[in-house]
Design a protein around this motif. Structure first.
Motif, PDB file in Angstrom:
ATOM      1  N   GLY A  71       0.913  -1.179  -0.116  1.00 20.11           N
ATOM      2  CA  GLY A  71       0.253   0.012   0.330  1.00 20.11           C
ATOM      3  C   GLY A  71       0.710   1.336   0.137  1.00 20.11           C
ATOM      4  O   GLY A  71       0.068   2.084  -0.040  1.00 20.11           O
ATOM      5  N   GLN A  72       2.118   1.006   0.762  1.00 18.92           N
ATOM      6  CA  GLN A  72       2.527   2.193   0.501  1.00 18.92           C
ATOM      7  C   GLN A  72       3.731   2.834  -0.363  1.00 18.92           C
ATOM      8  O   GLN A  72       4.600   3.615  -0.699  1.00 18.92           O
ATOM      9  CB  GLN A  72       4.076   1.952   1.393  1.00 18.92           C
ATOM     10  CG  GLN A  72       3.401   1.984   3.062  1.00 18.92           C
ATOM     11  CD  GLN A  72       3.215   3.727   3.641  1.00 18.92           C
ATOM     12  OE1 GLN A  72       3.194   4.917   2.732  1.00 18.92           O
ATOM     13  NE2 GLN A  72       1.396   2.858   3.713  1.00 18.92           N
ATOM     14  N   GLY A  73       3.636   1.750  -1.864  1.00 17.31           N
ATOM     15  CA  GLY A  73       4.104   1.255  -3.387  1.00 17.31           C
ATOM     16  C   GLY A  73       5.363   0.663  -3.390  1.00 17.31           C
ATOM     17  O   GLY A  73       6.159   0.695  -4.165  1.00 17.31           O
ATOM     18  N   LYS A  74       5.602  -0.069  -2.487  1.00 11.15           N
ATOM     19  CA  LYS A  74       6.663  -0.800  -2.022  1.00 11.15           C
ATOM     20  C   LYS A  74       6.906  -1.657  -3.733  1.00 11.15           C
ATOM     21  O   LYS A  74       5.407  -2.598  -3.317  1.00 11.15           O
ATOM     22  CB  LYS A  74       6.999  -1.778  -0.980  1.00 11.15           C
ATOM     23  CG  LYS A  74       7.416  -0.564  -0.229  1.00 11.15           C
ATOM     24  CD  LYS A  74       9.074   0.097  -0.307  1.00 11.15           C
ATOM     25  CE  LYS A  74       9.577   0.758   0.744  1.00 11.15           C
ATOM     26  NZ  LYS A  74      10.423   0.687   1.598  1.00 11.15           N
ATOM     27  N   ASN A  75       7.487  -2.065  -4.487  1.00  8.97           N
ATOM     28  CA  ASN A  75       7.247  -3.651  -5.463  1.00  8.97           C
ATOM     29  C   ASN A  75       8.134  -4.794  -4.835  1.00  8.97           C
ATOM     30  O   ASN A  75       7.947  -4.895  -2.958  1.00  8.97           O
ATOM     31  CB  ASN A  75       8.374  -3.384  -6.430  1.00  8.97           C
ATOM     32  CG  ASN A  75       9.443  -3.397  -6.198  1.00  8.97           C
ATOM     33  OD1 ASN A  75      10.095  -3.832  -4.852  1.00  8.97           O
ATOM     34  ND2 ASN A  75      10.553  -2.367  -7.033  1.00  8.97           N
TER      35      ASN A  75
ATOM     36  N   VAL B 245      -5.223  -8.959  -2.196  1.00  9.74           N
ATOM     37  CA  VAL B 245      -4.032  -6.838  -2.122  1.00  9.74           C
ATOM     38  C   VAL B 245      -3.123  -6.645  -3.741  1.00  9.74           C
ATOM     39  O   VAL B 245      -3.005  -7.661  -4.190  1.00  9.74           O
ATOM     40  CB  VAL B 245      -2.820  -7.120  -1.205  1.00  9.74           C
ATOM     41  CG1 VAL B 245      -2.523  -5.806  -1.600  1.00  9.74           C
ATOM     42  CG2 VAL B 245      -3.793  -7.538   0.369  1.00  9.74           C
ATOM     43  N   ARG B 246      -3.673  -5.979  -3.996  1.00 11.58           N
ATOM     44  CA  ARG B 246      -3.386  -5.884  -5.537  1.00 11.58           C
ATOM     45  C   ARG B 246      -1.981  -4.351  -5.081  1.00 11.58           C
ATOM     46  O   ARG B 246      -2.234  -3.454  -4.054  1.00 11.58           O
ATOM     47  CB  ARG B 246      -4.156  -4.879  -6.350  1.00 11.58           C
ATOM     48  CG  ARG B 246      -5.533  -5.593  -7.246  1.00 11.58           C
ATOM     49  CD  ARG B 246      -6.836  -4.924  -7.512  1.00 11.58           C
ATOM     50  NE  ARG B 246      -6.458  -4.297  -8.617  1.00 11.58           N
ATOM     51  CZ  ARG B 246      -6.482  -4.338  -9.598  1.00 11.58           C
ATOM     52  NH1 ARG B 246      -7.030  -5.056  -9.997  1.00 11.58           N
ATOM     53  NH2 ARG B 246      -6.201  -3.906 -10.829  1.00 11.58           N
ATOM     54  N   MET B 247      -1.388  -5.585  -6.347  1.00  7.75           N
ATOM     55  CA  MET B 247       0.037  -4.637  -6.282  1.00  7.75           C
ATOM     56  C   MET B 247      -0.059  -3.697  -7.363  1.00  7.75           C
ATOM     57  O   MET B 247      -0.550  -3.956  -8.947  1.00  7.75           O
ATOM     58  CB  MET B 247       1.434  -5.496  -6.224  1.00  7.75           C
ATOM     59  CG  MET B 247       1.479  -6.446  -4.285  1.00  7.75           C
ATOM     60  SD  MET B 247       2.799  -7.138  -4.955  1.00  7.75           S
ATOM     61  CE  MET B 247       4.430  -5.760  -5.050  1.00  7.75           C
TER      62      MET B 247
ATOM     63  N   GLY C 262       4.550   0.332 -14.294  1.00  6.69           N
ATOM     64  CA  GLY C 262       3.823   0.601 -14.339  1.00  6.69           C
ATOM     65  C   GLY C 262       3.527   2.131 -14.839  1.00  6.69           C
ATOM     66  O   GLY C 262       4.217   2.725 -13.619  1.00  6.69           O
ATOM     67  N   ARG C 263       2.407   2.517 -15.459  1.00  8.09           N
ATOM     68  CA  ARG C 263       2.458   4.227 -15.924  1.00  8.09           C
ATOM     69  C   ARG C 263       1.152   4.744 -15.600  1.00  8.09           C
ATOM     70  O   ARG C 263       0.282   4.259 -16.346  1.00  8.09           O
ATOM     71  CB  ARG C 263       3.116   4.697 -17.248  1.00  8.09           C
ATOM     72  CG  ARG C 263       5.140   4.322 -17.354  1.00  8.09           C
ATOM     73  CD  ARG C 263       5.135   5.231 -18.140  1.00  8.09           C
ATOM     74  NE  ARG C 263       6.450   3.421 -19.019  1.00  8.09           N
ATOM     75  CZ  ARG C 263       6.799   3.864 -19.842  1.00  8.09           C
ATOM     76  NH1 ARG C 263       6.415   4.415 -21.141  1.00  8.09           N
ATOM     77  NH2 ARG C 263       7.955   2.745 -20.292  1.00  8.09           N
TER      78      ARG C 263
END
Length: 134
Positions: free
Chosen positions: A41-45, A70-72, A77-78
């Protein structure tokens, strides 16, 4: 006297299954799932999450998060680009409104779009008034 029955020995279904070692799947404790979901959720891959959790791979992290729902975001992605065709008059008006606020026309248009989409009542009222004026 009763005779003792011979004991049955479980045999593998096939010879190949007898030779395969048991797969050891890593099971994730709830705190690990929560931490991984938080980091996603914090944008980590997945690679960054796997490194932080330790003793796992990015593939296992992706699978675990997918199973948990949970979607990543994809690492490559842009944001989507949207092309809008408008008249020269509309472009001139957009340029003037953006210049008044010292913003680029594209950034100003995106700001307006985000504002309208974040306020459904405002958008609905604006559309209703525009339809009534026609």
């Amino acid at each position: 006297m009763r005779e003792a029955l011979p004991k049955r020995v479980a045999e593998p279904a096939s010879r190949s299954s007898a030779r395969k070692p048991a797969r050891r799947n890593r099971t994730y404790a709830t705190p690990e799932k929560i931490r991984a979901a938080y980091l996603a959720g914090q944008g980590k891959n997945a690679t960054e999450i796997a490194t932080e959790l330790g003793n796992t791979t990015e593939r296992k992290i992706r699978d675990m998060l997918r199973d948990a729902g949970v979607r990543m975001e994809r690492p490559f992605g842009r944001p989507k680009a949207v092309q809008i065709h408008c008249t020269l008059t509309d472009m001139r008006r957009l340029d003037e409104a953006a210049a008044e606020r010292e913003a680029a026309p594209g950034d100003f248009a995106l700001h307006l779009l985000r504002l309208l989409l974040s306020e459904p009542t405002l958008l609905r009222n604006l559309l209703d008034e525009a339809e009534a004026a026609v």
